[in-house]
Enzyme design. Structure first.
Site, PDB file in Angstrom:
ATOM      1  N   THR A  64       0.756  -1.254   0.069  1.00 46.92           N
ATOM      2  CA  THR A  64      -0.052  -0.060  -0.100  1.00 46.92           C
ATOM      3  C   THR A  64       0.892   1.441   0.013  1.00 46.92           C
ATOM      4  OG1 THR A  64      -1.910   0.919   0.913  1.00 46.92           O
ATOM      5  CG2 THR A  64      -0.367  -0.016   2.523  1.00 46.92           C
ATOM      6  N   LYS A  68       4.112   1.699  -3.896  1.00 51.25           N
ATOM      7  CA  LYS A  68       3.623   1.010  -4.970  1.00 51.25           C
ATOM      8  C   LYS A  68       4.532   1.298  -6.257  1.00 51.25           C
ATOM      9  CE  LYS A  68      -1.324   0.359  -3.887  1.00 51.25           C
ATOM     10  NZ  LYS A  68      -2.588   0.482  -4.460  1.00 51.25           N
ATOM     11  N   ASN A  89       1.262  -3.572  -6.536  1.00 50.01           N
ATOM     12  CA  ASN A  89       0.488  -3.719  -5.049  1.00 50.01           C
ATOM     13  C   ASN A  89       0.658  -5.287  -4.724  1.00 50.01           C
ATOM     14  OD1 ASN A  89      -1.287  -5.029  -6.829  1.00 50.01           O
ATOM     15  ND2 ASN A  89      -3.131  -4.565  -5.440  1.00 50.01           N
ATOM     16  N   GLN A 258      -9.471  -7.569  -5.544  1.00 48.96           N
ATOM     17  CA  GLN A 258      -8.004  -7.440  -5.671  1.00 48.96           C
ATOM     18  C   GLN A 258      -7.308  -8.285  -4.886  1.00 48.96           C
ATOM     19  OE1 GLN A 258      -5.216  -6.007  -3.809  1.00 48.96           O
ATOM     20  NE2 GLN A 258      -6.475  -5.362  -2.045  1.00 48.96           N
TER      21      GLN A 258
END
Length: 286
Positions: A64, A68, A89, A258
């Site tokens: 996070t 990134k 990520n 995700q």
């Protein structure tokens, strides 16, 4: 006997919902595995990656802010999605120790749109607010699916640079952030057979942030309104969209989507999602 583990890293990290998501799936599947969170400052990032590279129990990590893009030079290879977005990520560790960077934000963002994207349309347009890391994934995913984009941000030059980097051949447009705040008398044409999206890919509307100013005269009839903010989950934008009779998608949907892609890469099994994530969503929104 050691336990395989994955983790999420960032600075700050306390707010991350990833441990709750992955921990729920690990428990449901009865896996002998762990998912942790690890506070890593920018100065510690290179050392963190070096230390984990040689840990045989480490399956990888979610990344996070603000790492990134900064993490990319420390990896051995980027998958195409990460190269396209220009951000990573998720990092996974191969058996030979090679570290692979990917971006699961694109797949997570697109997952709830799958049925709509499977249909044919005369025209697809998305109005996107935000030019940060999340917006990069949104732009990449929608450009790949044939959307004409209008990207709005505080700095239109930054918005244009983002579009030029990710989809230089596309016929896209930029607008200042306040463009959508003021009413318009534009009359939309017949939108039958079109797919229109409104996407808030900015922190606006998040708790502690200013509200997102969007006048619904800019929203075509039948639009899907998608807000990636997760705190609160039911943002003022989504509430206003529902009141206008529009379909909405919240940020938890993208977050869980995700995470599901990353989970399978870390632990070699798809997470249990038979209930449409209903129980997990309850845990994440107490």
């Amino acid at each position: 006997m050691t336990t395989p583990y994955a983790e999420v890293i960032g600075d700050p990290i306390a707010q991350s919902k990833s441990p709750a998501i992955h921990g729920y799936w690990i428990k449901k599947l009865g896996l002998d595995a762990e998912y942790r969170k690890c506070h890593v400052t920018p100065e510690e990032l290179e050392g963190y990656i070096a230390s984990r590279r040689n840990d045989p129990d480490w399956r990888g990590c979610n990344i996070t802010m603000p790492h990134k893009q900064a993490v990319m030079p420390f990896l051995d290879r980027l998958e195409i999605g990460a190269e396209l977005v220009g951000a990573v990520n998720t990092v996974t560790r191969r058996h030979n120790g090679a570290l692979i960077g990917t971006n699961t934000d694109v797949g997570g963002f697109l997952e709830p749109l799958a049925n709509a994207l499977a249909q044919k349309h005369f025209f697809r347009m998305a109005r996107i607010i935000g030019t940060g890391g999340a917006a990069r994934a949104v732009v990449a995913g929608l450009a790949e699916n044939g959307f004409t984009l209008v990207l709005a941000g505080r700095n239109p030059e930054k918005a244009q640079a983002l579009l030029d980097e990710i989809d230089p051949e596309g016929e896209h447009h930029v607008a200042p952030l306040d463009h959508f705040a003021e009413p318009t008398d534009f009359t939309f044409d017949d939108r039958e057979g079109c797919l229109d999206l409104i996407v808030n890919a900015s922190p606006l509307g998040m708790e502690g942030q200013p509200p997102l100013a969007l006048d619904f005269s800019h929203v075509p009839p039948g639009s899907v309104v998608y807000d990636i903010v997760t705190h609160p989950v039911d943002t003022p934008l989504l509430q206003a969209a529902r009141a206008a009779g529009l379909r909405t998608i919240d940020g938890l949907t993208m977050l869980i989507g995700q995470a599901a892609i990353a989970f399978e890469r870390f632990f070699g099994q798809a997470p249990p999602r038979d209930d449409g994530d209903a129980e997990l969503r309850q845990i994440l929104t107490p």
